[in-house]
Design a protein around this motif. Sequence first.
Motif, short mmCIF file in Angstrom:
data_model
loop_
_atom_site.label_atom_id
_atom_site.label_comp_id
_atom_site.label_asym_id
_atom_site.label_seq_id
_atom_site.Cartn_x
_atom_site.Cartn_y
_atom_site.Cartn_z
N GLU A 59 0.85 -1.19 0.00
CA GLU A 59 0.00 0.00 0.00
C GLU A 59 0.88 1.24 0.00
O GLU A 59 1.69 1.43 0.91
CB GLU A 59 -0.90 0.01 1.24
N ARG A 60 0.74 2.09 -0.98
CA ARG A 60 1.57 3.29 -1.02
C ARG A 60 0.81 4.50 -0.52
O ARG A 60 -0.41 4.58 -0.66
CB ARG A 60 2.09 3.55 -2.44
N CYS A 61 1.54 5.42 0.09
CA CYS A 61 0.98 6.69 0.56
C CYS A 61 -0.24 6.44 1.46
O CYS A 61 -1.31 7.02 1.27
CB CYS A 61 0.59 7.57 -0.61
N THR A 89 5.99 5.65 -1.50
CA THR A 89 5.40 5.14 -2.76
C THR A 89 5.85 3.72 -3.08
O THR A 89 5.29 3.09 -3.98
CB THR A 89 5.76 6.06 -3.93
N ALA A 90 6.86 3.21 -2.37
CA ALA A 90 7.35 1.85 -2.60
C ALA A 90 6.86 0.87 -1.54
O ALA A 90 7.21 -0.30 -1.58
CB ALA A 90 8.88 1.84 -2.65
N LEU A 116 -4.23 7.66 1.98
CA LEU A 116 -4.17 9.09 2.28
C LEU A 116 -4.34 9.99 1.06
O LEU A 116 -4.62 11.18 1.22
CB LEU A 116 -2.85 9.42 2.99
N ILE A 117 -4.16 9.44 -0.13
CA ILE A 117 -4.36 10.23 -1.34
C ILE A 117 -5.06 9.39 -2.40
O ILE A 117 -5.01 8.16 -2.36
CB ILE A 117 -3.04 10.80 -1.91
N GLN A 118 -5.69 10.07 -3.35
CA GLN A 118 -6.36 9.39 -4.45
C GLN A 118 -5.33 8.89 -5.47
O GLN A 118 -4.30 9.53 -5.68
CB GLN A 118 -7.35 10.33 -5.13
N ILE A 125 1.73 12.41 -5.56
CA ILE A 125 2.43 11.13 -5.44
C ILE A 125 3.91 11.31 -5.80
O ILE A 125 4.80 10.77 -5.12
CB ILE A 125 1.77 10.06 -6.35
N ASN A 126 4.19 12.08 -6.84
CA ASN A 126 5.58 12.28 -7.26
C ASN A 126 6.40 13.03 -6.21
O ASN A 126 7.62 12.89 -6.16
CB ASN A 126 5.62 13.04 -8.59
N GLN A 127 5.74 13.82 -5.39
CA GLN A 127 6.45 14.60 -4.37
C GLN A 127 6.43 13.91 -2.99
O GLN A 127 7.12 14.36 -2.08
CB GLN A 127 5.79 15.98 -4.23
#
Length: 212
Positions: A59-61, A89-90, A116-118, A125-127
């Motif tokens: 599960e990321r973020c 993200t990993a 936590l984010i869509q 996600i990139n940040q």
Amino acid sequence: MHAFDLGKGLVKFRHCKKDIFCSFVPQNCPICGQPAVSSSSLKDAPVSIPSPFVNGHKERCSFLLKPTEGTFLGDYDGNSDLHVGVTNTAGTVYHYNETGIHKDDLGWEQCVCVPLIQPDMYGLINQWDQHLDEFCAAETWLPCRYEEHHHNCYTYVLEFINYMLSAQERQRLSKCEFTEKFVLPRTKRTSKYITICKQIAENDFYFIDCFD
């Protein structure tokens, strides 16, 4: 019956005016011994009850919650201490305790998860990883700053969530707001699932009266 098997999910079907929970649909009803599944009523048909637990490293973020020691199905008694973290993200889990910040690639395989984010928020996600590493570098999260009740793992994760909300110029969340809106609905479902699993582990099935 092993907790590992129950972690994959349960099934529920109706018979004898009961909602009956099992790890699989038996040929015969465990209460009356008659065939368990009837084609005459759709409402009595078996339905899948998915496990509330996920492998946090996939599960990321996300916000993750698990027992400090052991697992929900194997060790948790409803009163044991819980520990929380947040994934990058990993799927590496960042968390904070009396020895400081930790980054785990193992050990969070049975968790309650709050995304936590869509998935389509590509810019955020990139940040995410950069923000997470910058946040963790603050002296706020040194081991000497840890305090069990007021500056702990939950404080750490909530402050990171608010750090990210501030970066988006969004309103901060209080501890009560985040807990009541995002955490409690999942922990209540988890508690019910664990109760059912323990009954099934002891008796092979669990039932309650159905009223509709």
